[in-house]
Design a protein around this motif. Structure first.
Motif, PDB file in Angstrom:
ATOM      1  N   ARG A   1      18.469 -49.954 -12.330  1.00 44.96           N
ATOM      2  CA  ARG A   1      18.632 -49.147 -13.538  1.00 44.96           C
ATOM      3  C   ARG A   1      17.402 -49.374 -14.397  1.00 44.96           C
ATOM      4  N   VAL A   2      16.908 -48.322 -15.070  1.00 47.23           N
ATOM      5  CA  VAL A   2      15.758 -48.472 -15.955  1.00 47.23           C
ATOM      6  C   VAL A   2      15.853 -47.464 -17.091  1.00 47.23           C
ATOM      7  N   CYS A   3      15.331 -47.847 -18.248  1.00 50.62           N
ATOM      8  CA  CYS A   3      15.273 -46.947 -19.400  1.00 50.62           C
ATOM      9  C   CYS A   3      13.815 -46.735 -19.796  1.00 50.62           C
ATOM     10  N   HIS A   4      13.528 -45.564 -20.337  1.00 49.68           N
ATOM     11  CA  HIS A   4      12.191 -45.236 -20.837  1.00 49.68           C
ATOM     12  C   HIS A   4      12.326 -44.778 -22.278  1.00 49.68           C
ATOM     13  N   LEU A   5      11.574 -45.410 -23.174  1.00 49.05           N
ATOM     14  CA  LEU A   5      11.550 -44.998 -24.577  1.00 49.05           C
ATOM     15  C   LEU A   5      10.208 -44.328 -24.852  1.00 49.05           C
ATOM     16  N   PHE A   6      10.260 -43.053 -25.216  1.00 48.62           N
ATOM     17  CA  PHE A   6       9.047 -42.275 -25.472  1.00 48.62           C
ATOM     18  C   PHE A   6       8.831 -42.112 -26.970  1.00 48.62           C
ATOM     19  N   ASP A   7       7.589 -42.327 -27.374  1.00 42.17           N
ATOM     20  CA  ASP A   7       7.161 -42.144 -28.754  1.00 42.17           C
ATOM     21  C   ASP A   7       6.104 -41.043 -28.728  1.00 42.17           C
ATOM     22  N   TYR A   8       6.324 -39.953 -29.482  1.00 43.72           N
ATOM     23  CA  TYR A   8       5.402 -38.822 -29.404  1.00 43.72           C
ATOM     24  C   TYR A   8       5.416 -38.039 -30.718  1.00 43.72           C
ATOM     25  N   TYR A   9       4.375 -37.258 -30.941  1.00 48.45           N
ATOM     26  CA  TYR A   9       4.187 -36.499 -32.176  1.00 48.45           C
ATOM     27  C   TYR A   9       4.923 -35.168 -32.123  1.00 48.45           C
ATOM     28  N   VAL A  10       5.595 -34.823 -33.223  1.00 51.23           N
ATOM     29  CA  VAL A  10       6.172 -33.477 -33.376  1.00 51.23           C
ATOM     30  C   VAL A  10       5.659 -32.894 -34.691  1.00 51.23           C
ATOM     31  N   SER A  11       5.490 -31.578 -34.724  1.00 54.01           N
ATOM     32  CA  SER A  11       4.923 -30.922 -35.905  1.00 54.01           C
ATOM     33  C   SER A  11       5.911 -30.836 -37.066  1.00 54.01           C
ATOM     34  N   GLN A  12       7.205 -31.077 -36.781  1.00 51.38           N
ATOM     35  CA  GLN A  12       8.209 -31.089 -37.842  1.00 51.38           C
ATOM     36  C   GLN A  12       9.440 -31.871 -37.369  1.00 51.38           C
ATOM     37  N   LYS A  13      10.092 -32.531 -38.312  1.00 52.78           N
ATOM     38  CA  LYS A  13      11.250 -33.348 -37.966  1.00 52.78           C
ATOM     39  C   LYS A  13      12.377 -32.515 -37.369  1.00 52.78           C
ATOM     40  N   GLN A  14      12.393 -31.216 -37.630  1.00 49.81           N
ATOM     41  CA  GLN A  14      13.412 -30.314 -37.102  1.00 49.81           C
ATOM     42  C   GLN A  14      13.483 -30.373 -35.573  1.00 49.81           C
TER      43      GLN A  14
END
Length: 281
Positions: A262-275
Motif C-alpha cells: 500500500r502507498v500514498c502520494h501527497l501532491f502539492d501544486y499551484y492552482v489559479s484560484q482556491k475554487q
C-alpha cells in the motif's frame, strides 16, 4: 438532483474506461481491498504486454475515480483523479487532474508477470502485506499534452480530460532525461512552469510565493493545493522460494507468489484560484 447528475456522469466515465480496457489489455483482475477506513474498494488491474503497461483503477468512497497507469518502458507513472464537483459552490460536474512522476521499475511487478496472475478466490477481501507510507511530490510544471510524448506516449490519451491540470516535477524530468540520454532542455517545450516556480531552464531562481489554499478564504485567489491519493493494494514485487534442483544436492529458486503493498502520494501544486481546490480546507 446534484447527486443524480453526478451519478450519471460517473457511470458514463466508468463505461468509457471499461470499454478502453476491453480493447487494449491482455488480462484483467478484479480485487476487493479493505482500505484504512474499513470500507471495501474494488480495484480493476489490467496489463498490456505489447505496450508494457499496467493500469489500476478504483472508485473511492467519496465518488472520486482514481486511475494509475504504469509505463515501464519510460519509467513513468500517471496518477489520474476524476473528482466530482460541488455544484452548489460553483464547480462544474467534475474535474480531472493528472500527476506524472518517475516510477522505479522494481517497485511494481512487470506487465508480463501481471498478465500471468490468476485469482484463486475472486471474492476474497485483500489486505496489503506492507504499508510503504506516504511520498510527497511538490509539482513544478504543467505538462503540455501535445508535446507530452517525450515523457510518455500514454500521457496525451490518459490525461486528455485534464487539459492544463497535468503536472510533473523538475527532479523527475532530470531522471527521465538522464535515462534517455537526452539534454534536459529537450523537455522544455512539453512543460509550462507555475508562477511560483523558479525557471530552472534559465537558472532564474525567482518565483512569486503563493499561500497554501488552507490559509486563505477568498475563492478566487491563487494558492498551493494539496491532494492525497492512496493505492490500497497492488503487487509490488515477486516472491521466490527455494527447492531441490535436478542435480544431486542442488538448490533452485522459483517464483512462488507476489508481495503486495500500500502507498500514498501527497501532491502539492499551484492552482489559479482556491475554487479549484475546495477539498483542501
Amino acid at each position: 438532483m446534484r447527486d443524480k447528475r453526478n451519478f450519471f456522469v460517473l457511470v458514463n466515465v466508468l463505461l468509457l474506461h471499461l470499454c478502453l480496457l476491453v480493447d487494449i489489455t491482455d488480462t484483467q483482475l478484479v480485487i476487493n481491498v479493505r482500505n484504512q477506513g474499513g470500507d471495501v474498494v474494488q480495484e480493476n488491474i489490467s496489463a498490456n504486454i505489447t505496450d508494457d503497461t499496467v493500469t489500476l483503477e478504483f472508485q473511492r468512497s467519496d465518488g472520486t475515480l482514481v486511475t494509475q497507469l504504469i509505463d515501464f518502458r519510460n519509467e513513468v507513472q500517471i496518477l489520474k483523479s476524476l473528482i466530482l464537483g460541488e455544484e452548489e459552490r460553483g464547480q462544474s460536474q467534475y474535474q480531472v487532474l493528472c500527476f506524472i512522476f518517475h516510477f522505479p521499475k522494481e517497485s511494481f511487478i512487470s506487465s508480463d508477470a501481471m498478465a500471468k496472475l490468476r485469482q484463486k478466490n475472486p471474492s476474497a477481501i485483500r489486505l496489503p502485506e506492507e504499508d510503504l507510507g506516504r511520498s510527497n511530490h511538490s509539482m513544478d510544471y504543467v505538462v503540455l499534452l501535445k508535446h507530452s510524448g517525450i515523457i510518455s506516449p500514454h500521457i496525451a490519451d490518459a490525461c486528455a480530460e485534464a487539459g492544463l491540470a497535468t503536472y510533473t516535477l523538475h527532479e523527475d524530468v532530470v531522471k527521465w532525461a538522464t535515462a534517455q540520454g537526452l539534454p534536459v532542455m529537450s523537455y522544455k517545450p512539453a512543460l509550462k512552469k507555475f508562477p511560483t516556480t523558479p525557471d530552472r531552464f534559465s537558472n532564474d531562481a525567482d518565483g512569486e510565493s503563493a499561500p497554501a489554499c488552507t490559509d486563505i478564504k477568498n475563492m478566487w485567489t491563487p494558492c498551493r493545493c494539496h491532494l492525497e491519493l492512496c493505492i490500497g493494494w497492488y503487487p509490488c514485487g515477486l516472491k521466490y522460494c527455494k527447492g531441490k534442483g535436478h542435480a544431486r544436492n542442488s538448490v533452485m529458486s522459483y517464483r512462488c507468489g507476489i508481495k503486495t503493498c500500500r502507498v500514498c502520494h501527497l501532491f502539492d501544486y499551484y492552482v489559479s484560484q482556491k475554487q479549484q481546490c475546495l477539498w483542501d480546507e
